[in-house]
Each structure stands twice: as structure tokens, then as C-alpha cells.
Design a protein around this motif. Structure first.
Motif, short mmCIF file in Angstrom:
data_model
loop_
_atom_site.label_atom_id
_atom_site.label_comp_id
_atom_site.label_asym_id
_atom_site.label_seq_id
_atom_site.Cartn_x
_atom_site.Cartn_y
_atom_site.Cartn_z
N ASN A 5 49.72 -14.26 -25.77
CA ASN A 5 49.41 -13.04 -25.03
C ASN A 5 49.76 -13.19 -23.55
O ASN A 5 49.09 -12.63 -22.68
N ARG A 7 52.29 -12.00 -21.83
CA ARG A 7 52.69 -10.75 -21.17
C ARG A 7 51.45 -9.99 -20.66
O ARG A 7 51.42 -9.54 -19.52
N GLN A 17 57.76 -11.32 -14.12
CA GLN A 17 58.21 -12.50 -14.87
C GLN A 17 58.72 -13.56 -13.91
O GLN A 17 58.50 -14.75 -14.11
N GLN A 29 64.25 -16.43 -17.57
CA GLN A 29 64.69 -16.32 -18.97
C GLN A 29 63.74 -17.07 -19.91
O GLN A 29 63.53 -16.64 -21.04
N ILE A 32 60.80 -14.77 -20.43
CA ILE A 32 61.20 -13.69 -21.33
C ILE A 32 61.18 -14.18 -22.78
O ILE A 32 60.62 -13.52 -23.66
N ALA A 33 61.76 -15.34 -23.03
CA ALA A 33 61.82 -15.89 -24.39
C ALA A 33 60.43 -16.18 -24.94
O ALA A 33 60.14 -15.90 -26.11
N GLU A 35 57.54 -14.75 -23.99
CA GLU A 35 56.84 -13.48 -24.20
C GLU A 35 57.35 -12.75 -25.45
O GLU A 35 56.57 -12.05 -26.11
N ASN A 36 58.61 -12.92 -25.77
CA ASN A 36 59.19 -12.26 -26.94
C ASN A 36 59.10 -13.11 -28.21
O ASN A 36 59.70 -12.76 -29.23
N HIS A 37 58.36 -14.21 -28.14
CA HIS A 37 58.14 -15.11 -29.27
C HIS A 37 59.46 -15.68 -29.82
O HIS A 37 59.58 -15.97 -31.00
N LYS A 38 60.42 -15.86 -28.92
CA LYS A 38 61.71 -16.45 -29.30
C LYS A 38 61.75 -17.95 -28.99
O LYS A 38 62.65 -18.66 -29.40
N TYR A 39 60.79 -18.40 -28.18
CA TYR A 39 60.76 -19.80 -27.75
C TYR A 39 59.30 -20.25 -27.73
O TYR A 39 58.44 -19.57 -27.16
#
Length: 70
Positions: A5, A7, A17, A29, A32-33, A35-39
Motif C-alpha cells: 500500500n 501509493r 514518487q 522508476q 513506480i514498479a 507501486e504497480n506490483h511489478k517489482y
């Protein structure tokens, strides 16, 4: 998958950010990753995030519940 959580926490402090990235000494970056659950951050970075937000790490990160499929 690990959910966070960040963000919501960041927005509650009115940080961009870029502001959070600077506090953590990472790139925008990376934020961002995450927060977007990409990392999924390393343990070290997760602990730094908890320190920055003055919040226990387990309230920031948790495992997504998965249904057992048979």
C-alpha cells in the motif's frame, strides 16, 4: 504475489514518487514498479520503506491470498 500500500502511504504524506525515491536513494522508476506490483523490493529496501513511513513492514507488504484450485 506480494501486495503493498505504498501509493496510499505516499499520497497521505503528499509526497511525489520522486520525493519518495529521493528519501530511499532509489530511482523514481523503482517506486513506480513497486507501486504497480511489478517489482518486489529486497528486504533491505522494504525495511527502509518501513522506516521512512514509520510503519511496521508487515502493514505495508502482505501476501495476496490465493484460492486453492483443485
Amino acid at each position: 504475489m506480494v501486495i503493498n500500500n505504498i501509493r496510499d502511504l505516499r499520497r497521505s504524506k503528499k509526497w511525489s514518487q520522486a520525493d519518495l525515491a529521493e528519501r530511499l536513494d532509489v530511482t523514481r522508476q523503482t517506486i513506480i514498479a513497486i507501486e504497480n506490483h511489478k517489482y518486489c523490493p529486497s528486504l533491505e529496501l522494504a525495511l527502509k520503506i518501513a522506516m521512512v513511513f514509520e510503519t511496521p513492514v508487515e502493514t505495508i507488504f502482505h501476501l495476496e491470498e490465493r484460492r486453492n484450485e483443485k
